[in-house]
Design a protein around this motif. Structure first.
Motif, PDB file in Angstrom:
ATOM      1  N   PRO A 172      -0.227  -3.202  -6.425  1.00 53.79           N
ATOM      2  CA  PRO A 172      -0.959  -4.070  -6.073  1.00 53.79           C
ATOM      3  C   PRO A 172      -0.440  -5.591  -5.391  1.00 53.79           C
ATOM      4  CG  PRO A 172      -1.471  -3.361  -8.358  1.00 53.79           C
ATOM      5  CD  PRO A 172      -0.087  -2.797  -7.653  1.00 53.79           C
ATOM      6  N   ILE A 203      -9.307  -2.772  -8.515  1.00 50.26           N
ATOM      7  CA  ILE A 203      -8.366  -3.913  -9.080  1.00 50.26           C
ATOM      8  C   ILE A 203      -9.230  -4.484 -10.324  1.00 50.26           C
ATOM      9  CG2 ILE A 203      -6.947  -5.843  -8.997  1.00 50.26           C
ATOM     10  CD1 ILE A 203      -5.888  -3.635  -7.606  1.00 50.26           C
ATOM     11  N   LYS A 205       0.965  -1.042  -0.018  1.00 45.97           N
ATOM     12  CA  LYS A 205      -0.097  -0.125  -0.082  1.00 45.97           C
ATOM     13  C   LYS A 205       1.012   1.203  -0.152  1.00 45.97           C
ATOM     14  CE  LYS A 205      -3.818   2.305   2.432  1.00 45.97           C
ATOM     15  NZ  LYS A 205      -4.013   2.843   3.383  1.00 45.97           N
ATOM     16  N   SER A 209      -5.091  -6.755  -2.438  1.00 50.46           N
ATOM     17  CA  SER A 209      -5.738  -6.235  -3.690  1.00 50.46           C
ATOM     18  C   SER A 209      -6.465  -7.286  -4.379  1.00 50.46           C
ATOM     19  CB  SER A 209      -4.762  -5.666  -4.676  1.00 50.46           C
ATOM     20  OG  SER A 209      -3.873  -4.799  -4.197  1.00 50.46           O
TER      21      SER A 209
END
Lengths: 384, 83
Positions: free
Chosen positions: A170, A217, A165, A192
């Motif tokens: 991802p 995503i 993060k 993700s």
């Protein structure tokens, strides 16, 4: 038969799994999402309810972002091949199954991406710092198995999620061995995409898998085709989950998976975990005093699940597994468990190992009998 | 009471909304295959609800990430186009 191969697929399944599948086959096994009649609606509703149960269990943002696949491998392939683009870099760990290593390696062979491997320690644990150190400006994905399918070691998913993060990368988690045993929370752990097998510790049937997608995503799908919606358009539907579920889904299997989730919710994930770890702890203690037995991974229940890999001095794992089957009626898996990097890490690359994996229906008698059999095999010249 | 049709892109969306309304004790809803005159891109699923549920459905769709393709009355007259 004493079944200690639950990491491959759990057996037996809870009674309600077969019951629900049988009911579906007998009463409403129509095609969901294609027609408007009541049988199609009934199975469509059963499938939707399964999405809801999965969304609740793993804190997926919306039930619609729960995508059904044929297994965890397909889920991982969608995420890996659908998210990565030419020139991207991806980080995997040395504890990954071939379901991660092979698609990533294939993309590398085709000259599309490069990958780095975050190395685990000799217990199969990947320090989170190891992962962060490998991040490059073009890193577009971090993939980590939550728990090793070879030695059961649990990796620091939440910490790596925070790192992902922080760097806006991802984060894909392979929950093949942990889902249904220890909590996974997509939002809390900054995951993700989460790949799950339906047929392992979620206690559904084989042929079921799940890909849970986070809010923003949207990998490209692996396949295009009929979704039952927007049928006049040549362009693949962008609507999730339809975008990823072209063709008829495994409705009967999903009904079984839904019953498996009901079983976990009824018994309690904590109860299943405590049961598995109770047997694991005793088995580890008992095995550790047998002369000639080497145990891979952690020797206590801390930071591990009920997957126990051993080697026996001078014995071939495949031969030991065959003896366990033939003479003791014990089902285990021997070899490399589709995880060559993990065996390299654990020092068993030349031989592989014998893997015992514990499930919710095993008893202390099962694991005690397995330890007794290993003890006897160590003392004798047993062969095929 | 007058009925209206919400058109969704997928059965999953329609099911999600139906279950949402059920939890809100608004049980008077049914999933239907959307008639061709209101599903211009081909097959769609609709949710047939009473007119008073319109705002509830629109807000719930927004909060739950569900795409509404349109809202029509029973004879196919568009009431609202929603992105």
């Amino acid at each position: 038969m004493i079944y200690l191969d639950n990491s491959a697929t759990t057996f037996p399944k809870p009674r309600e799994v077969a019951g629900r599948m049988g009911e579906c086959m007998r009463q409403y096994c129509a095609n969901p999402g294609r027609s408007g009649h009541r049988m199609s609606m009934r199975i469509g509703n059963e499938i939707y309810e399964c999405r809801e149960k999965i969304a609740r269990m793993f804190n997926v943002p919306f039930p619609g972002r729960v995508i059904f696949t044929s297994n965890a491998t397909e889920a991982l392939n969608i995420a890996i091949k659908g998210l990565l683009r030419k020139g991207d870099h991806v980080i995997i760990t040395s504890m990954e199954h071939n379901s991660v290593l092979r698609p990533v390696h294939k993309l590398k062979e085709r000259g599309l991406v490069d990958y780095s491997v975050a190395r685990a320690n000799i217990y199969g644990y990947v320090p989170w710092e190891e992962t962060e150190a490998l991040i490059r400006p073009n890193t577009r994905l971090i993939v980590m198995t939550h728990a090793s399918n070879v030695c059961g070691t649990v990796n620091p998913v939440r910490k790596v999620g925070e790192i992902a993060k922080k760097h806006n990368i991802p984060f894909l988690v392979d929950g093949a061995q942990s889902a249904g045993i220890i909590p996974i929370d997509m939002e809390r752990d900054h995951i993700s995409a989460l790949a799950l097998p339906g047929h392992k510790a979620l206690y559904g049937p084989m042929g079921t898998g799940v890909l849970c997608l986070g809010r923003n995503i949207n990998p490209d799908p692996l396949k295009e085709g009929g979704t039952g919606t927007n049928s006049k358009e040549a362009h693949q539907s962008e609507e999730v989950p339809d975008k990823y579920e072209s063709g008829t889904v495994n409705g009967v299997g999903i009904c079984g998976l839904s019953a498996g989730l009901d079983f976990i919710n009824r018994v309690g994930m904590d109860t299943i975990y405590n049961h598995d770890m109770h047997l694991t702890g005793i088995m580890l203690e008992d095995l550790s005093v047998i002369k000639g037995v080497g145990i891979q991974g952690y020797l206590t229940c801390t930071n591990r699940l009920g997957v126990i890999s051993i080697t026996i001095d001078g014995k071939d794992p495949a031969e030991v597994a065959a003896v366990l089957d033939k003479h003791y009626g014990i089902a285990v898996r021997a070899g490399y468990h589709c995880s060559p990097l993990a065996h390299e890490t654990l020092g068993t690359f030349d031989t592989g190992s014998i893997r015992f994996s514990i499930g919710a229906f095993n008893t202390l008698n099962d694991t005690k009998t397995a330890v007794y059999a290993i003890d006897q095999i160590c003392k004798t010249d047993s062969s095929y | 009471m007058k009925k209206i049709i919400f058109v969704f892109s997928s059965m999953t969306s329609a099911m999600g909304m139906k279950n949402y309304l059920k939890r809100k004790h608004m049980k008077d809803s049914a999933i239907i295959q959307a008639p061709s005159k209101i599903s211009s891109k081909g097959c769609s699923y609709g949710l047939l609800v009473t007119e008073d549920a319109m705002q509830t459905v629109l807000v719930a769709a927004r909060e739950n990430g569900i795409t509404v393709k349109g809202v029509f009355d029973e004879d196919g007259t568009p009431l609202k186009q929603v992105k």
